[in-house]
Write a protein that holds these residues in place. Structure first.
Motif: not given
Length: 509
Positions: A27-35, A134-147, A149-154
């Protein structure tokens, strides 16, 4: 001895492969890829940089340009499709859709303004920019929502970082463009300076790998130690332990679908379904606040280029305004994400109250624009960028906290969908209309008549004065409404809202 050395080398290689696999799938590398994804997803925030070219090359008046800007905001914020797709598919599917839409939308705009195609109808330009944005919402959803859900306490910090990179991406893309195409004679910095700054930005982005690898090393060591401890344990009984009672009996929320019991929502913080969230008073309040609060700052950002031109700023200053907005947009998102998380954890400071304070701060930027204070547009760009950026992590975090994470892929798009409505009211129907009215008055005073296909330009403080006084009043109304949300949620934010997520993380460990 040789066999032992071979076995040791094989064991070391297997351990290395195990660690590399863990890093790439963790999940940490997932954060990096999302950034990285988010750092290239903010083309919508560069509209002020190229809106003048659209207006002049296609002969639009300000109302038409603002209409195109409105469809840009619609595309950049209405993410219901990306949310629904993400509910049923892996994130890579959503991200792939975003890549295709981004290329098509902006490529068609480039063909139009460079004259490589016949002059498009206004509705075609609106469609192109809506698809690209609208492509921005797809990147937001794919990256931000996933992150999240993986780090709900932060989630405050996570949302702040990711949305911050989106805000900064306008400046990043601009720097990379000038580094590659520094032959533009209109630059005020030399190409080598842009190349240096672009290299520094890329270094900062990829330097985060150090933190990612450090965190994964800690996780890997912990797992290896747990594995060794498990081997040493002896099985006392072959009978499995009975599952806890709560696992044997599903909750009502698990049985309910996204449409059931729309007027009987659960407690705040539990998982609302989509209709329960839509019809809740908290969401209606938050939607209204976003409409007029974010809509006002979005109007200012979209019109920065034209505001600078009407107030007599040189063209190079307009590029500076866009860069300032991008940079302070980033700082606002990161600051509000971190600050709201720290204040909530230490002092139980509610996020809705911080949102109210940000809205109040934005009123000062609107006033500076309205009265055209000399050289104040630099400060206004800073204030508008900071406030616009600071609002988003707060809004998205509030939605996740009040309505739960089960349908967060869809629910967080409801907050984003409010800002285009505000932009249409404040930008198209008010700002664009009043700008064109003043421009026509100036033409009439000179005894001139606007020719067909001629862009309509207004010069002076009066071009935007009344519009931004109205915007400031609308923002003050949003502040008052947001105070209602503060009062409604004060008990909820006074409790330990992340307790269940910490307990769940401890059980998994």
């Amino acid at each position: 001895m040789a066999a032992g050395e071979v076995s040791s080398r094989d064991g070391g290689w297997r351990a290395m492969r195990s660690f590399i696999y863990q890093v790439l799938t963790g999940r940490w590398f997932m954060i990096f890829a999302s950034l990285l994804i988010m750092s290239m997803s903010g083309a919508t925030y560069m509209f002020g940089l190229y809106s003048g070219d659209i207006k002049s090359s296609l002969g639009y008046d300000q109302t038409t340009l603002n209409l195109i800007g409105f469809f840009k905001d619609v595309g950049g914020n209405i993410g219901i499709m990306s949310g629904l797709i993400n509910e049923i598919t892996p994130p890579w599917v959503v991200l792939s859709f975003g890549v295709i839409m981004n290329f098509f939308g902006y490529f068609m705009i480039w063909l139009a303004i460079t004259g490589r195609t016949a002059k498009p109808h206004v509705w075609q330009m609106c469609l192109y920019i809506c698809i690209g944005a609208n492509s921005q919402t797809f990147s937001n959803t794919g990256a931000l929502v996933t992150c999240v859900k993986n780090f709900p306490e932060s989630r405050g910090i996570v949302i702040g970082l990711l949305k911050g990179l989106v805000g900064l991406s306008g400046a990043i893309i601009t720097q990379l463009y000038h580094a590659f195409y520094g032959h533009d004679s209109k630059l005020y910095f030399p190409r080598v300076a842009y190349a240096g700054s672009a290299s520094f930005v890329l270094f900062l982005l990829f330097s985060q790998l150090i933190v990612i690898i450090k965190e994964e090393i800690n996780v890997w060591k912990s797992k290896r130690q747990e594995s060794k401890d498990a081997i040493q344990l002896k099985v006392v009984s072959q009978l499995p332990n009975p599952p806890p009672v709560e696992e044997l009996q599903p909750t009502i929320g698990d049985q309910a679908s996204w449409w059931s019991n729309p007027f009987k929502p659960p407690e705040r913080g539990e998982d609302y379904n989509i209709l329960q969230a839509i019809f809740s008073i908290d969401m209606i309040i938050l939607f209204t606040v976003t409409t007029f609060g974010v809509g006002g700052t979005l109007t200012a950002i979209d019109n920065l280029g034209q505001i600078g031109k009407s107030l007599g700023y040189p063209s190079k200053s307009i590029t500076t305004f866009v860069s300032l907005v991008s940079i302070w947009n980033y700082l606002g998102r990161v600051a509000s994400g971190f600050a709201s998380e720290i204040f909530l954890e230490k002092y139980k400071f509610p996020r809705p109250l911080m949102l109210t304070l940000v809205l109040l701060l934005s009123c000062t930027g609107h006033l500076l624009i309205a009265f055209g204070v000399p050289n104040s547009l630099y400060l206004s760009s800073v204030i508008m960028g900071f406030c616009f950026g600071a609002q988003w992590p707060l809004i998205f975090a509030i939605i996740s906290e009040l309505f739960g994470l089960k349908y967060y892929s869809t629910l967080y798009t409801l907050g984003g969908g409010a800002s285009p409505l505000g932009a249409y009211i404040l930008n198209v129907r008010i700002t664009g209309y009043l700008y064109d009215k003043e421009a026509m008055k100036q033409l009439a005073a000179k005894g001139l008549v606007r020719k067909e296909g001629q862009d309509l330009t207004c010069i002076g403080v009066e071009c935007y004065k009344l519009a931004f006084l109205i915007i400031m009043a609308a923002t003050l109304v949003a502040c008052v409404i947001s105070v209602i949300l503060v009062l409604r949620t004060r008990k909820f934010y006074g409790s330990d809202i992340y307790k269940k997520f910490r307990e769940q993380a401890n059980r998994q460990e």
